[in-house]
Write a protein that holds these residues in place. Structure first.
Motif, PDB file in Angstrom:
ATOM      1  N   ALA A   1      25.343  47.842  77.748  1.00 56.64           N
ATOM      2  CA  ALA A   1      24.554  46.567  78.766  1.00 56.64           C
ATOM      3  C   ALA A   1      25.510  46.523  80.050  1.00 56.64           C
ATOM      4  O   ALA A   1      24.966  46.153  80.922  1.00 56.64           O
TER       5      ALA A   1
ATOM      6  N   LYS B   1      19.069  48.995  79.678  1.00 57.43           N
ATOM      7  CA  LYS B   1      18.549  48.263  78.859  1.00 57.43           C
ATOM      8  C   LYS B   1      18.656  48.826  77.602  1.00 57.43           C
ATOM      9  O   LYS B   1      18.132  49.721  77.222  1.00 57.43           O
TER      10      LYS B   1
ATOM     11  N   LYS C   1      22.601  41.809  75.427  1.00 59.26           N
ATOM     12  CA  LYS C   1      22.099  40.903  76.445  1.00 59.26           C
ATOM     13  C   LYS C   1      20.502  40.782  76.375  1.00 59.26           C
ATOM     14  O   LYS C   1      19.843  41.006  77.440  1.00 59.26           O
ATOM     15  N   THR C   2      19.877  40.742  75.239  1.00 57.47           N
ATOM     16  CA  THR C   2      18.663  41.001  75.131  1.00 57.47           C
ATOM     17  C   THR C   2      18.037  39.955  74.029  1.00 57.47           C
ATOM     18  O   THR C   2      19.011  39.432  73.162  1.00 57.47           O
TER      19      THR C   2
ATOM     20  N   ASP D   1      10.210  49.216  75.942  1.00 56.34           N
ATOM     21  CA  ASP D   1      10.903  48.133  76.871  1.00 56.34           C
ATOM     22  C   ASP D   1      12.224  48.593  76.988  1.00 56.34           C
ATOM     23  O   ASP D   1      13.243  47.844  77.863  1.00 56.34           O
ATOM     24  N   TYR D   2      12.850  49.432  76.473  1.00 58.12           N
ATOM     25  CA  TYR D   2      14.329  49.988  76.481  1.00 58.12           C
ATOM     26  C   TYR D   2      14.589  51.431  76.781  1.00 58.12           C
ATOM     27  O   TYR D   2      13.703  52.265  76.586  1.00 58.12           O
ATOM     28  N   GLU D   3      15.690  51.500  77.568  1.00 58.69           N
ATOM     29  CA  GLU D   3      16.185  53.216  77.919  1.00 58.69           C
ATOM     30  C   GLU D   3      17.097  53.628  76.840  1.00 58.69           C
ATOM     31  O   GLU D   3      17.101  54.762  76.715  1.00 58.69           O
TER      32      GLU D   3
END
Length: 503
Positions: A27, A32, A66-67, A125-127
Motif C-alpha cells: 500500500a 491497491k 488502507k482499504t 477492485d484490487y491489483e
C-alpha cells in the motif's frame, strides 16, 4: 490478479503478522492491495461497516492495506463452540453449526464456489492479493479436501512464501519436512523462505541460511527479528501471553479465561498501560487478589458458565462482588452476570429449551435467539451513570443473546437512542455487549482511574493507544522491508502469473 500466498510450517509462526506487513508495504508503494484468507478458524471476529462478520486478522490486514474490509477478504469463518462443533459463517452471516466431519463431507463444493466468487470480486477492485494460509499446508489427513492452503494458491494461481518460526526450535526440520510433503507441483510454487521471530545477532544464522538454500534450492528471502509490542491484534489463543509482567505494575487485573473465549483482542490495550498488569486466569487457584476482574466474550456462554461453576470460579466471583470488587463482563461475560440464561432455540448450546442460572449480579435475563446480531455501535455513557465522560464510545456487537435489564441502570446510551448494558455501584459492576470497549482510550483511562482511586495509587493521564495503531502498521512494514529482500518479493508477486513454469 497479481499476488502472493503466505504459508507457514505450523500454526502461530507469524503468518498473519507478516501478511499484515506485506499489505502495508505494498500500500505504501502505491498498490491497491487486498488481504485474503479463504477460511479462517477463530473466535476473534471483526465486523465490517455493513454489519458482516469476518476473521479479525483480515479486518486488521485491510486497515494495514488502507482499504475497507469486506466479506470477500474472508468468505468462510469457522467459530469453534465445542470440541466437536463449529459455527459456519459464510460471507459474513452465520448459516449453520457442523461437526468437523459434517463440514468436510457437506461443505466442500460450496466452499470452492464461495472462494472462487470471492477471488473474482477482489480482482475487480484490487491489483495485488496478499493471501494467508492456515496452520500447516501438509496435514495429510486434511489435504484432500482443504480450502485454505495450496488449493487456494492453485485456484488464484499464486506463488508461495513459506514462513517458519525459529523461536520455537526445529526450524530446519519444519522447513525440510514441509517441502518434502508437498507434491512436485506444490513445491514448484514455493519461491521463497522466511525465518521469523529471530532473537539475537542474525549473522550467527548465516550458515543456516546457506544450508537451507543449498538443501532446498529456494532462496531465504529474509530473517525477521522477534518483534515486541507490535500492537497488531492476535488471531488466535495460541498468541495469548499467560500474563503481562511489568516491574512497576500497581494494578492487578485478572481476566477469567473461558474455554471457548472469543474476541480476546478486547483486552489487548491493557498491555500498553504502564501501571496495569493483565493475568489470564483459567483455574481458581490462579485468581489471587486482583484489583478488578474482566469476564470476556465466549462462543458458548452456558457451557463456559457451567465450567466456571464446576471449577469454583463462579462462587468466587459472587463473593468478590459482595466484597465490593470491580467486575466488568463483555458480551458472554455480561450474559453470565445476569440471573437466568434461556436458550429456547438452542443457538448457544445446540440443545433446545436449555436454561441456566447466572451469577445473579445483574437484575437481567438473557434470551438466545435464532438470528445473530452483528453491528458496529457507538454512543456515550448513559446519563444515569456516576461517571461524567463526554467522549464517544465505539465498538461492535456480535451475539445471539438479547439481555433484558429490569431497571434503568444502563451503561451506555447508543446513537440510535437505545440504552445498552448495565452499570451499578459506581461502576463496580458493569456489563456490556460492546466489544473493543477498552480500545476507547478515554473510557479505558476513566475505568482504570476508578481502580487507582479505590486502591489509593496515583491517577494517570490517558494513554492514546488508538493514535499509535496506524503508525505501528508503518513501522511493521518498514521492519519487513529492512530485513527481507523486498525487491525480490515484489518481483515474485508481480511477475509470477506471466512467466512461471506452471502456466
Amino acid at each position: 490478479m497479481k499476488g502472493i500466498m503466505v504459508l507457514g510450517t505450523s500454526s502461530d509462526v507469524g503468518k498473519s503478522l507478516i501478511a499484515t506487513a506485506i499489505c502495508r508495504a505494498f500500500a505504501n508503494n502505491g498498490f491497491k492491495v487486498a488481504p485474503f484468507k479463504s477460511q479462517n478458524m477463530s473466535n476473534n471476529s471483526y465486523v465490517t461497516v455493513d454489519g458482516m462478520e469476518i476473521g479479525r486478522a483480515q479486518g486488521i490486514q485491510a486497515e494495514a492495506a488502507k482499504t475497507t474490509a469486506t466479506v470477500w477478504m474472508n468468505p468462510i469463518l469457522l467459530k469453534p463452540r465445542s470440541d466437536q462443533h463449529s459455527e459456519i459463517v459464510l460471507c459474513g452471516k452465520a448459516i449453520d453449526t457442523l461437526t468437523g466431519r459434517g463440514y468436510r463431507e457437506s461443505f466442500y463444493e460450496t466452499g470452492l464456489t464461495t472462494i472462487r466468487n470471492s477471488l473474482n470480486k477482489l480482482a475487480e477492485d484490487y491489483e495485488v492479493l496478499v493471501s494467508e494460509g492456515a496452520g500447516s499446508p501438509v496435514e495429510i489427513n486434511l489435504k484432500e479436501r482443504e480450502l485454505v492452503n495450496m488449493k487456494v494458491a492453485e485456484m488464484a494461481d499464486l506463488p508461495v512464501i513459506l514462513v517458519a518460526d525459529i523461536d520455537r526450535g526445529g526450524v530446519f526440520a519444519s522447513i525440510i519436512g514441509t517441502l518434502e510433503l508437498f507434491t512436485a507441483e506444490e513445491r514448484a510454487r514455493v519461491k521463497g523462505l522466511l525465518i521469523n521471530k529471530f532473537r539475537g545477532d542474525p549473522s550467527l544464522f548465516e550458515d543456516g541460511v546457506k544450508w537451507l538454500e543449498d538443501k532446498t534450492g529456494i532462496p531465504v528471502l529474509g530473517v525477521l527479528p522477534y518483534i515486541e509490542n507490535h500492537m497488531i491484534d492476535s488471531e488466535d489463543s495460541l498468541s495469548l501471553p499467560a500474563f503481562s509482567s511489568k516491574k512497576k505494575s500497581l494494578l492487578d487485573i485478572a481476566v477469567i479465561k473461558p474455554p471457548y473465549i472469543s474476541n480476546y483482542s478486547d483486552i489487548e490495550p491493557f498491555y500498553y498501560e504502564p501501571d496495569a498488569a493483565i493475568r489470564w486466569v483459567s483455574q481458581l487457584s490462579e485468581i489471587g487478589k486482583p484489583d478488578a476482574v474482566i469476564l470476556p466474550g465466549t462462543k458458548s456462554t452456558i457451557r463456559d458458565l457451567q465450567h466456571f461453576k464446576l471449577s469454583g470460579i463462579a462462587d468466587w466471583l459472587i463473593d468478590f462482588a459482595k466484597s465490593g470488587g470491580h467486575i466488568i463482563g463483555i458480551c458472554g461475560g455480561y450474559q453470565m452476570l445476569g440471573r437466568l440464561l434461556i436458550d429456547q432455540e438452542g443457538t448457544d448450546t445446540g440443545s433446545l429449551s436449555t436454561n441456566e442460572t447466572g451469577l445473579g449480579l445483574i437484575p437481567a435475563n438473557t434470551y438466545f435467539q435464532k438470528e445473530k446480531n452483528t453491528v458496529r455501535a457507538s454512543g456515550f455513557l448513559h446519563p444515569m451513570t456516576s461517571i461524567k465522560n463526554e467522549n464517544m464510545i465505539e465498538g461492535f456487537e456480535i451475539h445471539y443473546g438479547n439481555t433484558i435489564v429490569e431497571n434503568e441502570q444502563h451503561f451506555l446510551l447508543l446513537n440510535n437512542g437505545q440504552p445498552e448494558g448495565y452499570f451499578a455501584n459506581d461502576g463496580k459492576i458493569i456489563g456490556t455487549y460492546i466489544h473493543h470497549i477498552f480500545h476507547n482510550d478515554s473510557w479505558r483511562a476513566e475505568w482504570l482511574n476508578i481502580l487507582r482511586k479505590a486502591k489509593g495509587i496515583p491517577l494517570q493521564e490517558t494513554v492514546h493507544i488508538s493514535q499509535l495503531k496506524d503508525k505501528k502498521y508503518d513501522e511493521l512494514a518498514a521492519k519487513l522491508v529492512e530485513h527481507v529482500d523486498w525487491e525480490t518479493l515484489v518481483d515474485i508477486t508481480i511477475n509470477w502469473s506471466t512467466d512461471h513454469e506452471l502456466a
